[in-house]
Design a protein around this motif. Structure first.
Motif, mmCIF file in Angstrom:
data_model
loop_
_atom_site.group_PDB
_atom_site.id
_atom_site.type_symbol
_atom_site.label_atom_id
_atom_site.label_comp_id
_atom_site.label_asym_id
_atom_site.label_seq_id
_atom_site.Cartn_x
_atom_site.Cartn_y
_atom_site.Cartn_z
ATOM 1 N N GLY A 63 21.303 2.315 2.051
ATOM 2 C CA GLY A 63 20.250 3.156 2.976
ATOM 3 C C GLY A 63 19.450 1.598 3.295
ATOM 4 O O GLY A 63 19.187 2.055 4.125
ATOM 5 N N GLY A 64 19.801 0.449 3.505
ATOM 6 C CA GLY A 64 18.994 -0.814 3.737
ATOM 7 C C GLY A 64 19.808 -0.992 5.043
ATOM 8 O O GLY A 64 19.104 -1.711 6.002
ATOM 9 N N VAL A 65 20.914 -0.468 5.293
ATOM 10 C CA VAL A 65 21.567 -0.812 6.382
ATOM 11 C C VAL A 65 21.276 -0.222 7.457
ATOM 12 O O VAL A 65 21.329 -0.284 8.558
ATOM 13 N N GLU A 66 21.109 1.368 7.133
ATOM 14 C CA GLU A 66 20.548 2.473 8.346
ATOM 15 C C GLU A 66 19.075 1.871 8.163
ATOM 16 O O GLU A 66 18.844 2.448 9.197
ATOM 17 N N LEU A 67 18.262 1.476 7.292
ATOM 18 C CA LEU A 67 17.107 1.642 7.412
ATOM 19 C C LEU A 67 16.834 0.272 8.458
ATOM 20 O O LEU A 67 15.764 0.345 9.211
ATOM 21 N N ASN A 109 0.361 -1.683 0.058
ATOM 22 C CA ASN A 109 0.092 -0.041 -0.122
ATOM 23 C C ASN A 109 0.717 1.401 -0.231
ATOM 24 O O ASN A 109 1.451 1.589 0.761
ATOM 25 N N TYR A 110 0.759 1.959 -0.822
ATOM 26 C CA TYR A 110 1.630 3.231 -1.241
ATOM 27 C C TYR A 110 2.069 4.215 -0.238
ATOM 28 O O TYR A 110 2.359 4.424 0.356
ATOM 29 N N ILE A 111 -0.077 4.252 0.491
ATOM 30 C CA ILE A 111 0.954 5.380 1.198
ATOM 31 C C ILE A 111 1.392 4.767 2.817
ATOM 32 O O ILE A 111 1.888 5.305 3.183
ATOM 33 N N ASP A 112 1.166 3.858 3.312
ATOM 34 C CA ASP A 112 1.347 2.627 4.396
ATOM 35 C C ASP A 112 2.901 2.951 4.280
ATOM 36 O O ASP A 112 4.011 3.019 5.392
ATOM 37 N N PHE A 113 3.385 2.171 2.657
ATOM 38 C CA PHE A 113 5.055 1.537 3.322
ATOM 39 C C PHE A 113 5.680 3.423 2.210
ATOM 40 O O PHE A 113 6.668 3.263 3.434
ATOM 41 N N LEU A 114 4.855 4.174 2.260
ATOM 42 C CA LEU A 114 6.333 6.108 2.586
ATOM 43 C C LEU A 114 6.607 6.144 4.155
ATOM 44 O O LEU A 114 7.030 6.362 4.740
ATOM 45 N N ARG A 115 4.604 6.190 5.231
ATOM 46 C CA ARG A 115 4.323 6.107 6.252
ATOM 47 C C ARG A 115 5.617 5.315 6.895
ATOM 48 O O ARG A 115 5.804 6.169 8.178
ATOM 49 N N LYS A 116 5.207 4.871 6.478
ATOM 50 C CA LYS A 116 6.637 3.227 7.110
ATOM 51 C C LYS A 116 7.909 3.301 7.110
ATOM 52 O O LYS A 116 8.508 3.442 8.014
ATOM 53 N N VAL A 117 8.710 3.922 5.942
ATOM 54 C CA VAL A 117 9.740 3.674 4.718
ATOM 55 C C VAL A 117 10.309 4.344 4.570
ATOM 56 O O VAL A 117 11.209 4.890 5.059
ATOM 57 N N ARG A 171 17.485 2.326 12.145
ATOM 58 C CA ARG A 171 16.287 2.810 12.262
ATOM 59 C C ARG A 171 15.248 2.185 12.840
ATOM 60 O O ARG A 171 14.204 3.302 13.730
ATOM 61 N N MET A 172 14.824 1.394 12.156
ATOM 62 C CA MET A 172 13.370 1.035 12.129
ATOM 63 C C MET A 172 13.391 -0.410 13.395
ATOM 64 O O MET A 172 12.413 -0.209 14.191
ATOM 65 N N LYS A 173 14.318 -1.189 13.292
ATOM 66 C CA LYS A 173 15.066 -2.385 14.227
ATOM 67 C C LYS A 173 15.877 -2.413 15.822
ATOM 68 O O LYS A 173 15.516 -2.945 15.805
ATOM 69 N N SER A 174 16.243 -1.160 15.391
ATOM 70 C CA SER A 174 17.621 -1.391 15.986
ATOM 71 C C SER A 174 18.722 -2.324 15.481
ATOM 72 O O SER A 174 19.463 -2.956 16.966
ATOM 73 N N LYS A 175 18.524 -2.390 14.945
ATOM 74 C CA LYS A 175 19.641 -4.205 14.409
ATOM 75 C C LYS A 175 20.564 -3.324 13.677
ATOM 76 O O LYS A 175 20.341 -2.477 12.703
ATOM 77 N N PHE A 207 16.382 -5.516 2.280
ATOM 78 C CA PHE A 207 16.832 -6.032 3.131
ATOM 79 C C PHE A 207 16.120 -5.627 4.445
ATOM 80 O O PHE A 207 16.670 -6.946 5.129
ATOM 81 N N LEU A 208 15.013 -5.346 5.107
ATOM 82 C CA LEU A 208 14.326 -5.653 5.906
ATOM 83 C C LEU A 208 13.506 -6.868 5.798
ATOM 84 O O LEU A 208 13.005 -7.347 6.881
#
Length: 408
Positions: free
Chosen positions: A199-203, A129-137, A206-210, A175-176
């Motif tokens: 970009g994947g490493v940083e995501l 879902n485009y809006i959900d994706f933009l809000r989440k990622v 930021r999102m999972k603290s991994k 990557f996520l």
């Protein structure tokens, strides 16, 4: 020697997000890693070769590769290194291309019993879902930083579409997903993918603290920095229908002296101690090293039987013999002849030996075309049925291209 040390000694490693940790991880642990392949053609080419070899080295060391096929990202196309936007592919094209990639990759990677994983990012990207994706990622990406990345920067002058701007976000999201689905902790790719990998490493941070990692490896270039894998007839493909095993063998047999040892390290499993012996060779001795390189690489991609055939054909041709059994060939029909003859330029064009008659005329004028060892001087030279008394003729283009023309 651990696999990290092996890759480093072969000159494969370019950049790493955390060298100390990645080295420890690869040499002392067992991890799941991935490399992405966008299915933009129906065959892999030699530009993919280093990536597949890295996967094979890692698998041999006990790590689990994920070959990620871009059923989703292939719909967009990576702008890295491109001057224009890629042609948009249909779902049918992408599905066909992925099946071709899988078959070719299976020669070097063992996908049995969970030893490696095939994944398709279309499974999660196409139904977002485009809006959900933009809000989440999307909130985790700075447009300023994205535009400063090399993969986008070089496109800004000519024009970068918003469509393509999404590519980095989508690859990072891969990557996520792979981390959540398969506990994948390492993304690998060619050095032109560094910005996307970061970009994947940083995501994930930021999102999972991994903490996950990225590593790029050397692109396949000549000693002068030019990309390898291009000929006057186009790319050197891994598909035998697109580049015959003989032509594939000849490509590696004819690499420049300065590139042969580097190619051996990157593209064969020959032990480094053995490669060091070839490295000590000079001058005409290097021909032996080139022959070994050509044979080993052809064996990996096309199998031992085809490698033997290609080697035998090359030795017969360049050793003064004329064993044409395994030579690339084309057929012409009797109906192609007019009053029992056909122009040499028409034959070469049909066989794909020249891109145009203009190029054929230039070759003839330079003395670069022979038929059955007879140099052709006339631009309007005709081949007659008499030339095909044994059923075929052999056209030689330049010093190294031989092609059998069979009359049916």
């Amino acid at each position: 020697m651990g696999v990290y040390d092996e890759l480093e000694a072969r000159g494969m490693i370019a950049q790493i997000t955390n060298e100390e940790k990645v080295k420890k991880l690869l040499n002392e642990d067992k991890v799941t890693f991935y490399i992405g392949f966008d299915p933009t053609a129906d065959s892999l080419h030699v530009g993919h070769f280093v990536q597949i070899m890295v996967m094979a080295h890692m698998q041999k060391a006990g790590h689990t590769p994920i070959a990620l096929f871009g059923g989703g990202t292939g719909m967009v196309g990576d702008p890295s290194g491109k001057t224009d936007m890629r042609k948009m592919l249909t779902m049918e094209d992408i599905s066909h291309n992925i099946s071709c990639f899988q078959k070719q990759m299976s020669r070097l990677i063992d996908f049995s019993d969970g030893k490696a994983i095939m994944a398709n990012n279309g499974d999660w990207l196409l139904n977002l879902n485009y809006i959900d994706f933009l809000r989440k990622v999307g909130v985790h990406f700075s447009v300023n930083r994205m535009l400063a990345a090399e993969c986008y920067k070089q496109r800004l002058e000519k024009g970068l579409s918003f469509f393509e701007l999404n590519y980095m976000i989508m690859q990072s999201y891969d990557f996520l997903e792979l981390n959540e689905r398969h506990n994948c902790v390492l993304e690998l790719g060619g050095d032109d993918q560094w910005s996307n990998i970061i970009g994947g490493v940083e995501l994930l941070r930021r999102m999972k603290s991994k903490e996950v990692f990225g590593m790029t490896f050397t692109l396949l270039t000549t000693s002068e920095g030019k990309k390898m894998g291009k000929t006057e007839n186009g790319a050197v493909w891994l598909d035998p229908e697109k580049t015959s095993p003989f032509d594939f063998y000849q490509y590696w047999r004819n690499v420049d002296d300065a590139d042969v040892i580097r190619c051996m390290k990157l593209l064969t499993f020959l032990p480094l101690t053995k490669i060091a012996e070839y490295e000590a060779m000079e001058g005409s001795e290097l021909n032996q090293a080139k022959e070994v390189l050509a044979y080993e690489v052809t064996k990996l991609i096309h199998g031992e039987e085809e490698a033997n055939k290609a080697q035998e054909a090359a030795r017969a041709l360049f050793g003064g013999g004329r064993n044409s059994d395994n030579m690339p060939s084309s057929e012409i029909l009797s109906s192609d002849l007019t009053d029992g003859s056909i122009a040499i330029l028409d034959v070469m064009l049909k066989a794909g030996l020249i891109p145009s008659k203009g190029e054929g005329r230039r070759l003839i004028q330079q003395g670069g075309v022979s038929v059955d060892d007879e140099k052709i001087a006339a631009l309007d030279h005709m081949l007659t049925t008499a030339h095909f008394e044994k059923g075929y003729v052999i056209i030689k283009k330049g010093k190294k291209v031989f092609h059998k023309i069979i009359l049916k």
